[in-house]
Structures are given as C-alpha cells and as structure tokens.
Design an enzyme around this catalytic site. Structure first.
Site, PDB file in Angstrom:
ATOM      1  CG  ASN A  35      -2.233   0.744   0.942  1.00  0.00           C
ATOM      2  OD1 ASN A  35      -2.369   1.398  -0.085  1.00  0.00           O
ATOM      3  ND2 ASN A  35      -3.164   0.675   1.878  1.00  0.00           N
ATOM      4  CG  HIS A  52      -7.316   1.009   6.953  1.00  0.00           C
ATOM      5  ND1 HIS A  52      -6.101   1.596   7.220  1.00  0.00           N
ATOM      6  CD2 HIS A  52      -7.122   0.265   5.828  1.00  0.00           C
ATOM      7  CE1 HIS A  52      -5.221   1.212   6.308  1.00  0.00           C
ATOM      8  NE2 HIS A  52      -5.814   0.407   5.447  1.00  0.00           N
TER       9      HIS A  52
END
Length: 495
Positions: A350, A381
């Site tokens: 990521n 998130h």
C-alpha cells in the site's frame, strides 16, 4: 454473525446498478464485486482511448479534465448509486473550504472535515444502518478521495502558507502555489482512472499528466546525451500495462481458488484454536493470510494498469534506458514476499497510502510520529475493531523489530554463511509476524480476534513486543536477552 444469503431469484439489496445481476448469479460472485470489475475493465479500455484520441497534443487540458471527470462520476453512480452522494458532498464541501479559508488554516480545517465525514460514514454504514448482505461498500472511493483532499490541502498550505526554507525537499517539490480551479479540483478527485480503486496521487503530477508535461518532466531529469540518447520520445506504457494485466489475471485465479479454499474464518474455528498442534497452527496461519492477499494484488495492480494505459504513472528510465511505469504502483509483490524486515514489507505494501500518511502526519507530528501515524491509518481504514488490534500490534512490532535489528544484525555480518542464516530467519520471522499482525484486520470483529489472541503464548509475544519497545526507549537496558529473536518468532505467530 454473517447474514444469510438471499433466496435465489430475489433482486440483491444494492444501491448500485443491477444490470449485471444475471452475470453475478452465474458466477456466484457478489454483485458489487462484479460491478467493480466491470467498471475497472471499462476504465481500462477508456484509458487507452483517452491516451490516443484525447492526447494533449490534440485536445485542450480543459476537455481532458472534463471527460475524465464525467466518466469518473458515471462509474461512481454505476457502482454505488445514491451512496455516491456522500462522495460528491465531501468533494464540494472541501472545495468550499479550499476557496474560502486562509492558507494558514486550510490544511487543518480540510483535514478535520474530511476525516470527520469519512469516520461518520464508516460508523453509520457499519453500526447504525443494517443494509443486509450484498450491499455496496462505498467507503473505498470515499477513503481515496479523503487522501487526495487532505494531501492537496497540505500541499497548498506548503506552497502558499510556508517559507520555502522550512520545507523538506519532497514538500518543496509537491507544493502547490496556486489554488486549483473547480474543474481541476473535480478532475483530480473524481477522474475515472482512480475514483473507484485509487491509487492516491499528487495534484502536481496529475495536472502535469493532463497538460501533457508528465513524461517530459521525468525524462528531463535524465542526462540523455551521456546515456547515448538524442531525443525525448514519448514512452509507451503498453508493455507495462500487459505485464500488470498478467499479474492481475494470476491474482484473480488465486483469489477464485486459494482464497476460497482457505477462508479467513478458519482462524476462529475451534479446531484451529484448541486442537491443532503448534506447527499446524503456524503453517495454517501463514497459508490463510497468504490466501487473503490476491484480492489486494488484483485490485491495486489493475488500478495501476488503468492509469498507465491512460499515460499516467511514468517515473523515468532505468540505467539501461528502459521506461519505468511505477510512479503510482501501490505494491511490489516480489519485495513483499521476500521481505526480511517489517520495514521493507511496509515500504512495499500500500505504497501510496504510506506516502499519504507520511505527507499529512509522520513528517508534521512533533510527538510520537510512529504511534500517531498508526492511529491515523486505523481511523482512515474504518471503525472495525480488528483494524485497531492490527495497528496497535503493528506499533509494538515495529519498535521491537527495530530494536532487535539494531542490536543483533551486526553479529551476522562476519561471514557470508551467517548472513544467509540471518536472512532466512528474518524472512521467516517477518512473514509470520505480519500474518499474526494482519489477521485481525481481515477478521474485522472482536470475537474471532479474541479467540485468536487468547492463549498463553500470545501473551508471551506481547511481553516480547513490550520488551522491544523498552529496549528502543532505553538501549542500555537488558530487556531483550539472547534468544529473543526465537521467542519473537515463536510468540508472534501463535494464536
């Protein structure tokens, strides 16, 4: 508790388009996933068309901005239906802040509004409203847009509200010295290449791509005459796109086979928690977590290929003069699977989100930057408890791994054989520790996470992690004794 699947023949409860519902039933794949893949494949073909027929040499930047925005808005509505309102509200709200707020506060107000809105959406979607199975998760595009909105606000603040000598080299390179127009703002946030699956990218790079300056800016950084080249030819992304599509296809096959064979729910089974022996649990944890990766490899690599197909993502040339198209790459699979330290692993997983966290938090926080960066990552998130288990553990593992590496690595450099042993042990430790850390992230809920974490050896691992943190804070202490590498390996992987 998982909801029961809807009876056959009933329309799925989704806010996105249902025109692909027959294909969803045929493939036995949730409709939102079918819509996602369909949009990304359509975006891939649109990207080739965009690069060839709307080339900057043929079309004005305003037209390119407008077409990219219109297609992006259509894709969002197709996938998420009326949920897309949340995306548009956040974008327009933050543009209002952009044009009305002083540059000294623009980054603060934008950050709190964007992160606050995202968090409210996370909470309402999960805990307040119960939409049932197969409803569309609109949080993904909202998370990507939040990254771009906040990064741009900080870059505008750097360009207009801070002195050049106070900026780091990277902040100076990315600083935006003129506030974007509404069309530029909408195009940057809602363009069809990244609105569905990202990745996050920088405003200056995107505008340079739209205006046709993107590749030449990278090429001009190379001393071409010394390398034997005499012209600035526009590099073709076709080879890179084909390679990434091959990776995407392999990832999809692994997702449809390996992931289905080793579902993450197995880690909460009574057999795994109470009956399996140590080596079985060790092996099974690693295999299950490996099986959870292909969907990320698929989505991120396909998104990268879409951007490359449009001509965006060129990062320069290597020493042999070959074009590199990894400016927007979100992962390096080879480096992830061969990582011998948590640092290397995180640097290649990521990637664009890590760059965003560095831009808006790590570089700008005077106190506890590592801890606050993990907290921001968890909040971004979502609000599933599993995320916070993962990032809390991640902080301790990061500090412990740093302490172990600093105190033991030098002892293994005396010979090539010892270095090979060190690399093998640290590779196994890293891969198994990541499996242990990431398990709650994919399990999401509290109950399976607690069942995974509740045995005696798990608490030993927490003790080792806390010891590593103590050693990091006080290098003269003796909290980490000989054999702690083995203890860390043994403790971090046991449920």
């Amino acid at each position: 508790m998982a909801a029961e699947a809807p009876p056959a023949g009933l329309s799925p409860r989704t806010t996105g388009s249902t025109c692909l519902h027959p294909l969803s039933e045929l493939l036995r794949i949730p409709l939102d996933q079918v819509n996602f893949v369909a949009c990304q494949l359509f975006a891939l073909f649109a990207a080739f068309w965009f690069r060839i027929y709307l080339h900057p040499g043929k079309t004005s930047s305003e037209v390119r901005h407008a077409i990219a925005t219109i297609l992006g808005i259509y894709f969002v509505i197709f996938c998420f239906g009326w949920y897309s309102i949340h995306l548009f509200v956040l974008v327009l709200l933050c543009y209002g802040i952009m044009v009305t707020t002083s540059v000294s506060n623009i980054h603060r107000y934008t950050f709190f509004v964007a992160m606050g809105y995202l968090t409210i959406c996370h909470i309402s979607r999960i805990y307040i409203f119960h939409y049932g199975i197969l409803t569309t998760d609109f949080s993904g595009p909202l998370m990507i847009v939040t990254q771009k909105i906040t990064a741009l606000a900080f870059q505008v603040h750097d360009g207009l509200g801070r002195r050049a000598e106070d900026l780091s080299a990277e902040q100076h390179r990315l600083a935006v010295k003129v506030k974007p127009s509404l069309l530029e703002y909408l195009s940057y946030l809602l363009n069809f290449m990244s609105v569905i699956a990202g990745p996050c990218n920088n405003f200056k790079d995107y505008v340079a791509f739209i205006e046709g300056r993107h590749t030449h800016m990278k090429l001009l950084g190379v001393n071409w005459k010394q390398k034997g080249f005499h012209s600035l030819l526009e590099p073709s992304p076709n080879r890179a796109v084909i390679q990434k599509l091959c990776v995407t296809l392999v990832s999809l096959l692994l997702f449809l086979t390996l992931t289905k064979t080793f579902p993450i729910t197995c880690l909460a089974d009574d057999w795994f928690v109470h009956k399996a022996d140590f080596l079985t649990r060790l092996f099974y944890l690693y295999v299950v977590m490996q099986a959870a990766k292909p969907k990320y490899y698929f989505a991120w690599t396909l998104a990268d290929a879409v951007n490359n197909a449009a001509g965006f993502g060129f990062s320069g040339v290597d020493k042999n003069g070959n074009s590199c198209w990894d400016l927007l790459s979100n992962l390096n699979i080879w480096k992830i699977e061969t990582a011998t330290s948590l640092k290397i692993y995180l640097e290649n997983w990521n990637i664009q989100t890590a760059a965003w966290l560095k831009c808006v938090c790590y570089e700008r926080t005077p106190w506890y930057p590592t801890v606050l960066t993990f907290v921001l990552s968890a909040l971004w998130h979502g609000v599933y408890p599993g995320y916070y288990f993962t990032f809390l553990t991640g902080v301790l593992v990061t500090l412990a791994a740093r302490a172990v590496r600093n105190n033991y690595r030098q002892h293994f450099h005396s010979s090539k054989a010892l270095k090979v042993v060190y690399d093998v042990v640290t590779w196994a430790t890293t891969q198994l520790a990541v499996s242990y850390i990431a398990a709650p992230f994919v399990m999401l809920a509290v109950e399976p996470t607690i069942s995974l974490y509740k045995t005696e050896l798990c608490w030993r691992s927490w003790g080792v992690l806390l010891a590593g943190w103590k050693r990091e804070q006080d290098p003269g202490s003796c909290w980490l004794l000989d054999g702690s590498v083995y203890t860390l390996l043994q403790g971090c992987v046991l449920p």
